[in-house]
Design a protein around this motif. Structure first.
Motif, PDB file in Angstrom:
ATOM      1  N   UNK A 122      -8.931  22.431  -0.528  1.00 30.76           N
ATOM      2  CA  UNK A 122      -7.531  22.609  -0.114  1.00 30.76           C
ATOM      3  C   UNK A 122      -7.160  21.698   1.051  1.00 30.76           C
ATOM      4  N   UNK A 123      -8.167  21.263   1.809  1.00 32.33           N
ATOM      5  CA  UNK A 123      -7.903  20.373   2.942  1.00 32.33           C
ATOM      6  C   UNK A 123      -8.266  18.924   2.622  1.00 32.33           C
ATOM      7  N   UNK A 124      -8.468  18.621   1.357  1.00 33.62           N
ATOM      8  CA  UNK A 124      -8.893  17.274   0.953  1.00 33.62           C
ATOM      9  C   UNK A 124      -7.813  16.240   1.233  1.00 33.62           C
ATOM     10  N   UNK A 125      -8.251  15.002   1.269  1.00 30.72           N
ATOM     11  CA  UNK A 125      -7.358  13.857   1.361  1.00 30.72           C
ATOM     12  C   UNK A 125      -7.881  12.802   0.389  1.00 30.72           C
ATOM     13  N   UNK A 126      -6.966  12.086  -0.220  1.00 25.92           N
ATOM     14  CA  UNK A 126      -7.326  10.982  -1.111  1.00 25.92           C
ATOM     15  C   UNK A 126      -6.809   9.697  -0.478  1.00 25.92           C
ATOM     16  N   UNK A 127      -7.681   8.689  -0.424  1.00 30.85           N
ATOM     17  CA  UNK A 127      -7.301   7.383   0.113  1.00 30.85           C
ATOM     18  C   UNK A 127      -7.459   6.345  -0.991  1.00 30.85           C
ATOM     19  N   UNK A 128      -6.454   5.505  -1.126  1.00 35.76           N
ATOM     20  CA  UNK A 128      -6.484   4.406  -2.085  1.00 35.76           C
ATOM     21  C   UNK A 128      -6.636   3.108  -1.305  1.00 35.76           C
ATOM     22  N   UNK A 129      -7.764   2.446  -1.462  1.00 34.86           N
ATOM     23  CA  UNK A 129      -8.044   1.222  -0.720  1.00 34.86           C
ATOM     24  C   UNK A 129      -7.848   0.018  -1.629  1.00 34.86           C
ATOM     25  N   UNK A 130      -6.615  -0.344  -1.809  1.00 32.53           N
ATOM     26  CA  UNK A 130      -6.225  -1.543  -2.537  1.00 32.53           C
ATOM     27  C   UNK A 130      -5.068  -2.170  -1.790  1.00 32.53           C
ATOM     28  N   UNK A 131      -4.918  -3.454  -1.909  1.00 32.27           N
ATOM     29  CA  UNK A 131      -3.846  -4.153  -1.186  1.00 32.27           C
ATOM     30  C   UNK A 131      -2.468  -3.658  -1.603  1.00 32.27           C
ATOM     31  N   UNK A 132      -1.638  -3.401  -0.614  1.00 28.53           N
ATOM     32  CA  UNK A 132      -0.208  -3.139  -0.803  1.00 28.53           C
ATOM     33  C   UNK A 132       0.134  -1.942  -1.691  1.00 28.53           C
ATOM     34  N   UNK A 133      -0.802  -1.038  -1.932  1.00 28.80           N
ATOM     35  CA  UNK A 133      -0.560   0.087  -2.839  1.00 28.80           C
ATOM     36  C   UNK A 133       0.666   0.890  -2.410  1.00 28.80           C
ATOM     37  N   UNK A 134       0.815   1.124  -1.108  1.00 30.52           N
ATOM     38  CA  UNK A 134       1.905   1.968  -0.618  1.00 30.52           C
ATOM     39  C   UNK A 134       3.161   1.188  -0.250  1.00 30.52           C
ATOM     40  N   UNK A 135       3.143  -0.137  -0.448  1.00 31.74           N
ATOM     41  CA  UNK A 135       4.314  -0.907  -0.041  1.00 31.74           C
ATOM     42  C   UNK A 135       5.473  -0.697  -0.999  1.00 31.74           C
ATOM     43  N   UNK A 136       6.641  -0.807  -0.507  1.00 30.79           N
ATOM     44  CA  UNK A 136       7.919  -0.657  -1.207  1.00 30.79           C
ATOM     45  C   UNK A 136       8.164   0.796  -1.628  1.00 30.79           C
TER      46      UNK A 136
END
Length: 161
Positions: A122-136
């Motif tokens: 329930x307290x997990x976090x997911x990280x996506x380590x790729x260039x610019x994934x969260x941009x725009x």
């Protein structure tokens, strides 16, 4: 438990994997270039959790990315997301213009990714380590779509990594 998934279909993924191994990370999953990598990734993560009898507190996916896109077994070829070698906003969100077959495939992708909900704490976090994934705006929509599927926060960078 912390789980790392590395797309090692090119040098960047191999370097990430090598760094994680040098840091003595215990749960490192390697994915090679292949169609259906998302299905393979989910199965390997579920097995890792089952074998450890632990819930996942942190899931990190290392691979090439782009706005609203994260590779898992495709290297730099983002067009391969259609073959489930990566995840992107286009294979998650339904559009009114989608035909029935397209909607069915998108639902299958959401359901497959949704299987991870069972092993994320329930307290997990997911990280996506790729260039610019969260941009725009597209990148932000992508993170929200994944967060809705997994019901945990999803983070990613908005810059070249």
């Amino acid at each position: 438990m912390e789980v790392h998934v590395c797309d090692i279909s090119d040098g960047a993924g191999v370097a990430a994997r090598d760094t994680l191994v040098a840091q003595k990370k215990k749960h490192v999953i390697e994915l090679y270039g292949m169609s259906g990598g998302v299905t393979h990734m989910v199965a390997k993560i579920l097995k890792e959790a089952e074998d450890s009898s632990s819930m996942i507190d942190k899931l990190v996916i290392w691979g090439h990315g782009g706005p609203g896109s994260q590779g898992v077994s495709r290297g730099e070829e983002s067009a391969r997301n259609a073959d489930w070698a990566g995840i992107d906003i286009e294979n998650l969100l339904d559009r009114t213009s989608d035909g029935e077959e397209v909607k069915r495939r998108k639902k299958l992708m959401r359901n497959k990714l949704g299987e991870l909900w069972n092993v994320l704490s329930y307290s997990a976090i997911v990280e996506l380590h790729g260039c610019n994934v969260a941009s725009t705006t597209i990148g932000q929509m992508f993170l929200m779509a994944l967060a809705n599927i997994w019901e945990v926060p999803v983070r990613a960078g908005a810059v070249t990594q």
